[in-house]
Design an enzyme around this catalytic site. Structure first.
Site, PDB file in Angstrom:
ATOM      1  N   PRO A   1     -24.465  17.502  36.757  1.00  0.00           N
ATOM      2  CA  PRO A   1     -25.893  18.056  36.553  1.00  0.00           C
ATOM      3  C   PRO A   1     -26.149  19.457  36.734  1.00  0.00           C
ATOM      4  CG  PRO A   1     -26.039  16.986  38.560  1.00  0.00           C
ATOM      5  CD  PRO A   1     -24.952  16.686  38.345  1.00  0.00           C
ATOM      6  N   CYS A   2     -25.254  20.250  35.660  1.00  0.00           N
ATOM      7  CA  CYS A   2     -24.972  21.268  35.747  1.00  0.00           C
ATOM      8  C   CYS A   2     -27.109  22.278  35.316  1.00  0.00           C
ATOM      9  CB  CYS A   2     -24.314  22.042  34.838  1.00  0.00           C
ATOM     10  SG  CYS A   2     -24.540  21.712  33.533  1.00  0.00           S
TER      11      CYS A   2
END
Length: 296
Positions: A245-246
């Site tokens: 989850p950047c």
């Protein structure tokens, strides 16, 4: 949800960004994307799980700042168990395997990659999997479809690439399913990167749904205090969208920051996650109050 529906969501968010100072009504937003208020409400409820009004509350800078304050200790606490510890990472079962330095230099030699295009709640995606796990996931549209495939070929230039969407269909379904509907079988991920990149990507996996961190906090967490730019570059090179989850990394002032697959999509993902977590917490609180009524 098919990706054409998501394009309407994107149009609505674009419109709200461009007219933020005017604070347009829901009727105006609905008219802009060619829907009646009734159908606009239905579209959002089906996609976000909450009403448009509640969803839009999570799109503001003030909401982002509040989320940063509430999440301040999340990453630090999560990392207490160790960056490379196996097992449950946030609310998904993810099993991470990093390629060896020799494999990294070989550009995927002797690996068989099977890829496919699939609809997701955030538009179409291109995913590639190997026998050792997911190695790539990118959001695409009509303009970037071919470019994304060429990038995949370049990054794994010595591997064998075969289009086989049947292999990846169930995996995509598991990635984007609501937390309570995800399977118990671990999602395997195969990561190819430098030691620094791997450290950043594994730290990202520790950020739970509904939480966010700053680039600075992420730099501190991986032991590189002050290396905001280097961390930002590593975040930007994340090869597996959404699952790693950047999108949960923001600027310290609550600004959205960059996103490889478009800042509007980043806003949509973050707002949807925050809205659903907020909804679940309110539901849980309501059930608690019902179970333990006040004494007379």
């Amino acid at each position: 949800m098919d990706h054409p529906d998501y394009r309407r969501i994107e149009q609505a968010i674009h419109f709200l960004e461009e007219h933020a100072t005017d604070q347009p009504s829901l009727e105006e937003v609905a008219a802009h994307i060619g829907l009646s208020p009734y159908h606009f409400q239905r579209l959002f409820k089906a996609w976000a799980g909450v009403s448009p009004k509640r969803f839009l509350q999570h799109l503001t800078v003030e909401s982002a700042k509040r989320l940063l304050r509430d999440s301040a200790s999340v990453l630090e606490a999560a990392l207490d168990v160790g960056l490379s510890g196996p097992g449950r990472l946030h609310d998904l079962f993810v099993s991470v395997e990093a390629m060896t330095p020799g494999e990294y230099k070989s550009w995927g030699r002797e690996l068989n990659l099977q890829y496919g295009y699939h609809p997701t709640p955030f538009g179409e995606c291109l995913i590639a999997v190997t026998g050792r796990g997911i190695c790539s996931l990118a959001f695409v549209d009509r303009e970037t479809r071919d470019r994304a495939l060429e990038e995949l070929r370049h990054n794994w230039r010595e591997a064998s690439l075969v289009e086989n969407p049947r292999t990846s269909e169930d995996i995509v379904g598991q990635i984007f399913a609501p937390a309570q509907k995800r399977g118990q079988k671990p999602l395997k991920v195969l990561l190819k990167g430098t030691n620094f990149q791997l450290k950043v990507w594994q730290a990202l996996l520790k950020i739970p749904e509904g939480a966010v961190v700053t680039y600075g906090a992420l730099a501190d967490a991986v032991g590189h205090r002050g290396a905001h730019r280097a961390v930002g570059t590593a975040v930007g090179h994340n090869p597996i969208a959404y699952l790693i989850p950047c999108h949960r990394v923001l600027r310290s002032n609550g600004g959205i920051g960059g996103y490889r697959w478009g800042t509007t999509r980043k806003r949509a993902i973050l707002a949807r996650e925050a809205a659903l977590v907020d909804k679940n917490e309110k539901t849980s609180d309501s059930r608690t109050r019902e179970s333990f009524p006040s004494m007379p």
